[in-house]
Write a protein that holds these residues in place. Structure first.
Motif, PDB file in Angstrom:
ATOM      1  N   LEU A  51      75.220 -36.519  63.719  1.00 26.47           N
ATOM      2  CA  LEU A  51      74.628 -35.187  63.731  1.00 26.47           C
ATOM      3  C   LEU A  51      74.107 -34.817  62.338  1.00 26.47           C
ATOM      4  CD1 LEU A  51      74.037 -32.628  65.350  1.00 26.47           C
ATOM      5  CD2 LEU A  51      76.355 -31.849  64.843  1.00 26.47           C
ATOM      6  N   SER A  52      74.814 -35.223  61.302  1.00 31.62           N
ATOM      7  CA  SER A  52      74.349 -34.982  59.933  1.00 31.62           C
ATOM      8  C   SER A  52      73.016 -35.684  59.695  1.00 31.62           C
ATOM      9  CB  SER A  52      75.381 -35.495  58.924  1.00 31.62           C
ATOM     10  OG  SER A  52      76.607 -34.836  59.082  1.00 31.62           O
ATOM     11  N   PHE A  53      72.910 -36.918  60.201  1.00 31.96           N
ATOM     12  CA  PHE A  53      71.650 -37.658  60.078  1.00 31.96           C
ATOM     13  C   PHE A  53      70.515 -36.945  60.814  1.00 31.96           C
ATOM     14  CE2 PHE A  53      68.806 -40.725  62.210  1.00 31.96           C
ATOM     15  CZ  PHE A  53      68.164 -41.247  61.099  1.00 31.96           C
ATOM     16  N   LEU A  54      70.812 -36.430  62.015  1.00 35.14           N
ATOM     17  CA  LEU A  54      69.782 -35.713  62.779  1.00 35.14           C
ATOM     18  C   LEU A  54      69.364 -34.435  62.060  1.00 35.14           C
ATOM     19  CD1 LEU A  54      71.037 -36.033  66.477  1.00 35.14           C
ATOM     20  CD2 LEU A  54      69.214 -37.324  65.342  1.00 35.14           C
ATOM     21  N   ALA A  55      70.307 -33.760  61.412  1.00 31.79           N
ATOM     22  CA  ALA A  55      69.979 -32.539  60.681  1.00 31.79           C
ATOM     23  C   ALA A  55      69.062 -32.835  59.501  1.00 31.79           C
ATOM     24  CB  ALA A  55      71.259 -31.860  60.208  1.00 31.79           C
ATOM     25  N   VAL A  56      69.348 -33.913  58.781  1.00 27.38           N
ATOM     26  CA  VAL A  56      68.485 -34.317  57.652  1.00 27.38           C
ATOM     27  C   VAL A  56      67.103 -34.697  58.170  1.00 27.38           C
ATOM     28  CG1 VAL A  56      68.143 -36.043  55.850  1.00 27.38           C
ATOM     29  CG2 VAL A  56      70.403 -35.049  56.201  1.00 27.38           C
ATOM     30  N   LEU A  57      67.066 -35.420  59.267  1.00 30.29           N
ATOM     31  CA  LEU A  57      65.786 -35.822  59.859  1.00 30.29           C
ATOM     32  C   LEU A  57      64.995 -34.602  60.302  1.00 30.29           C
ATOM     33  CD1 LEU A  57      64.063 -38.269  60.726  1.00 30.29           C
ATOM     34  CD2 LEU A  57      65.232 -38.186  62.944  1.00 30.29           C
ATOM     35  N   SER A  58      65.666 -33.639  60.859  1.00 29.57           N
ATOM     36  CA  SER A  58      64.999 -32.422  61.308  1.00 29.57           C
ATOM     37  C   SER A  58      64.422 -31.637  60.133  1.00 29.57           C
ATOM     38  CB  SER A  58      65.985 -31.543  62.083  1.00 29.57           C
ATOM     39  OG  SER A  58      66.485 -32.214  63.214  1.00 29.57           O
ATOM     40  N   LEU A  59      65.185 -31.577  59.037  1.00 33.09           N
ATOM     41  CA  LEU A  59      64.669 -30.900  57.847  1.00 33.09           C
ATOM     42  C   LEU A  59      63.415 -31.585  57.325  1.00 33.09           C
ATOM     43  CD1 LEU A  59      68.011 -30.179  55.932  1.00 33.09           C
ATOM     44  CD2 LEU A  59      66.368 -28.462  56.735  1.00 33.09           C
ATOM     45  N   GLY A  60      63.379 -32.910  57.412  1.00 29.29           N
ATOM     46  CA  GLY A  60      62.200 -33.645  56.959  1.00 29.29           C
ATOM     47  C   GLY A  60      61.003 -33.448  57.865  1.00 29.29           C
ATOM     48  N   LEU A  61      61.237 -33.480  59.169  1.00 28.26           N
ATOM     49  CA  LEU A  61      60.147 -33.355  60.122  1.00 28.26           C
ATOM     50  C   LEU A  61      59.535 -31.956  60.128  1.00 28.26           C
ATOM     51  CD1 LEU A  61      61.600 -35.350  63.173  1.00 28.26           C
ATOM     52  CD2 LEU A  61      59.767 -36.077  61.627  1.00 28.26           C
ATOM     53  N   CYS A  62      60.364 -30.966  59.874  1.00 31.32           N
ATOM     54  CA  CYS A  62      59.906 -29.574  59.963  1.00 31.32           C
ATOM     55  C   CYS A  62      59.710 -28.924  58.596  1.00 31.32           C
ATOM     56  CB  CYS A  62      60.895 -28.750  60.784  1.00 31.32           C
ATOM     57  SG  CYS A  62      61.190 -29.378  62.456  1.00 31.32           S
ATOM     58  N   ARG A  63      59.605 -29.751  57.551  1.00 33.36           N
ATOM     59  CA  ARG A  63      59.500 -29.174  56.212  1.00 33.36           C
ATOM     60  C   ARG A  63      58.181 -28.431  56.002  1.00 33.36           C
ATOM     61  NH1 ARG A  63      58.454 -34.587  55.705  1.00 33.36           N
ATOM     62  NH2 ARG A  63      56.536 -35.183  54.587  1.00 33.36           N
ATOM     63  N   LYS A  64      57.157 -28.807  56.752  1.00 30.87           N
ATOM     64  CA  LYS A  64      55.858 -28.146  56.585  1.00 30.87           C
ATOM     65  C   LYS A  64      55.767 -26.842  57.375  1.00 30.87           C
ATOM     66  CE  LYS A  64      53.294 -32.400  55.588  1.00 30.87           C
ATOM     67  NZ  LYS A  64      52.154 -33.260  55.977  1.00 30.87           N
ATOM     68  N   GLU A  65      56.666 -26.661  58.295  1.00 30.87           N
ATOM     69  CA  GLU A  65      56.659 -25.415  59.058  1.00 30.87           C
ATOM     70  C   GLU A  65      57.249 -24.281  58.218  1.00 30.87           C
ATOM     71  OE1 GLU A  65      58.535 -25.688  62.822  1.00 30.87           O
ATOM     72  OE2 GLU A  65      57.542 -27.563  63.378  1.00 30.87           O
ATOM     73  N   LYS A  66      56.690 -23.118  58.354  1.00 33.75           N
ATOM     74  CA  LYS A  66      57.178 -21.963  57.594  1.00 33.75           C
ATOM     75  C   LYS A  66      58.163 -21.162  58.447  1.00 33.75           C
ATOM     76  CE  LYS A  66      53.024 -21.584  54.748  1.00 33.75           C
ATOM     77  NZ  LYS A  66      51.901 -20.692  54.304  1.00 33.75           N
ATOM     78  N   ASN A  67      59.135 -21.884  58.945  1.00 31.03           N
ATOM     79  CA  ASN A  67      60.163 -21.266  59.780  1.00 31.03           C
ATOM     80  C   ASN A  67      61.495 -21.335  59.026  1.00 31.03           C
ATOM     81  OD1 ASN A  67      61.984 -20.448  61.731  1.00 31.03           O
ATOM     82  ND2 ASN A  67      60.899 -21.485  63.412  1.00 31.03           N
ATOM     83  N   LEU A  68      61.750 -20.320  58.223  1.00 32.89           N
ATOM     84  CA  LEU A  68      62.942 -20.326  57.373  1.00 32.89           C
ATOM     85  C   LEU A  68      64.232 -20.271  58.192  1.00 32.89           C
ATOM     86  CD1 LEU A  68      61.850 -17.940  54.475  1.00 32.89           C
ATOM     87  CD2 LEU A  68      61.963 -20.436  54.463  1.00 32.89           C
ATOM     88  N   ALA A  69      64.192 -19.580  59.321  1.00 36.84           N
ATOM     89  CA  ALA A  69      65.387 -19.465  60.159  1.00 36.84           C
ATOM     90  C   ALA A  69      65.821 -20.837  60.679  1.00 36.84           C
ATOM     91  CB  ALA A  69      65.131 -18.519  61.316  1.00 36.84           C
ATOM     92  N   SER A  70      64.869 -21.633  61.128  1.00 32.36           N
ATOM     93  CA  SER A  70      65.189 -22.964  61.636  1.00 32.36           C
ATOM     94  C   SER A  70      65.678 -23.871  60.518  1.00 32.36           C
ATOM     95  CB  SER A  70      63.962 -23.588  62.303  1.00 32.36           C
ATOM     96  OG  SER A  70      63.606 -22.863  63.459  1.00 32.36           O
ATOM     97  N   GLN A  71      65.031 -23.785  59.363  1.00 28.09           N
ATOM     98  CA  GLN A  71      65.451 -24.615  58.243  1.00 28.09           C
ATOM     99  C   GLN A  71      66.862 -24.265  57.788  1.00 28.09           C
ATOM    100  OE1 GLN A  71      62.426 -24.216  55.257  1.00 28.09           O
ATOM    101  NE2 GLN A  71      60.909 -25.392  56.414  1.00 28.09           N
ATOM    102  N   ARG A  72      67.182 -22.980  57.800  1.00 24.90           N
ATOM    103  CA  ARG A  72      68.547 -22.575  57.442  1.00 24.90           C
ATOM    104  C   ARG A  72      69.548 -23.072  58.473  1.00 24.90           C
ATOM    105  NH1 ARG A  72      66.973 -16.328  55.875  1.00 24.90           N
ATOM    106  NH2 ARG A  72      66.094 -16.766  53.790  1.00 24.90           N
ATOM    107  N   PHE A  73      69.162 -23.044  59.734  1.00 19.46           N
ATOM    108  CA  PHE A  73      70.052 -23.528  60.778  1.00 19.46           C
ATOM    109  C   PHE A  73      70.287 -25.033  60.628  1.00 19.46           C
ATOM    110  CE2 PHE A  73      70.595 -25.429  65.017  1.00 19.46           C
ATOM    111  CZ  PHE A  73      71.819 -24.868  65.343  1.00 19.46           C
ATOM    112  N   PHE A  74      69.208 -25.782  60.346  1.00 18.89           N
ATOM    113  CA  PHE A  74      69.355 -27.222  60.141  1.00 18.89           C
ATOM    114  C   PHE A  74      70.291 -27.498  58.974  1.00 18.89           C
ATOM    115  CE2 PHE A  74      64.763 -27.771  61.831  1.00 18.89           C
ATOM    116  CZ  PHE A  74      65.226 -27.600  63.129  1.00 18.89           C
TER     117      PHE A  74
END
Length: 254
Positions: A51-74
């Motif tokens: 799950l930690s790996f998936l969270a890091v991957l998600s932060l990388g995939l969505c880094r260009k999105e300006k969705n701070l709430a999702s990034q904080r959740f990740f």
């Protein structure tokens, strides 16, 4: 993309938490055996690392999105999963250097013998015959596992020992007051692994009593130092109780 990933991570995080809770609670209430609960907890740690790996991957995939709430959740999922997994991994690494033995005693030459415990252990649980090859290993890793000597009477020491056993909530298996022997079963605090204890009180001289203790795990090749810690703690409390009983009462000397 983050709005699709967030629910998945949330569900996975809840599943890891549920498995961790069930693995411990299920053992404590007797739904399944400690080894089953331990196996479930180990799998939850692996799942938490994934799950930690998936969270890091998600932060990388969505880094260009300006969705701070999702990034904080990740980031929150990453922190929670890492803390959980590293806590248990750290516990394992801390104890991984300990020897693979599960029977500890203060007298390795003539260990206290189990009497009634033989009848309550299952066929697939550890044998109660002491392995003399473990004596040298114990002396190397657990040099503080030693008997207690006292000038108190054997009957008095026996009463103090039984009181300490009851105060710890151990299940008394058998008492032999004349022989100075007590058998009991202790359980580890988290998974409730059962370890059988026997305490032997011997009059070795007219004014000297020796107290020996043995603690043996029912399951598992190694005990992660639990039996040695149990003996050291019990003997320390026993010494303290016997010492306090030797001190004069303040009111009696006034």
């Amino acid at each position: 993309m983050s709005r699709y990933i967030s629910p998945v991570l949330y569900i996975l995080l809840m599943l890891v938490g549920c498995v961790a809770f069930i693995s411990i609670a299920g053992v404590r209430i007797g739904v399944f055996e400690p080894l089953t609960g331990f196996s479930m907890l180990r799998k939850s740690v692996f799942a938490s690392l994934f799950l930690s790996f998936l969270a890091v991957l998600s932060l990388g995939l969505c880094r260009k999105e300006k969705n701070l709430a999702s990034q904080r959740f990740f980031f929150l999922v990453l922190i929670v999963s890492l803390v959980y997994s590293t806590m248990w991994i750290g516990f394992y690494l801390q104890r991984s250097g300990l020897p693979q033995i599960n029977d500890i005693t203060t007298d390795t030459d003539s260990p206290p013998a189990y009497l009634n415990v033989n009848f309550i252990r299952k066929y697939n649980e550890n044998n109660l015959s002491y392995n003399p090859e473990w004596a040298a290993i114990q002396h190397k890793y657990y040099p503080e596992v030693l008997p207690v000597y006292t000038s108190k009477s054997k009957d008095f020491v026996y009463s103090v020992v039984t009181d300490l056993i009851e105060s710890r909530g151990w299940e008394v298996v058998a008492k032999y007051s004349q022989a100075g022997i007590v058998e009991a079963t202790a359980r580890t605090p988290i998974f409730g692994f059962r370890d059988d204890v026997v305490i032997r009180i011997t009059q070795i001289e007219p004014d000297k009593v020796q107290v020996d203790m043995r603690s043996c795990s029912r399951t598992g090749r190694g005990d992660y130092g639990v039996n040695a810690q149990r003996i050291e703690s019990f003997m320390s409390d026993l010494t303290g109780s016997l010492t306090r009983s030797s001190m004069p009462n303040v009111n009696s000397v006034r």
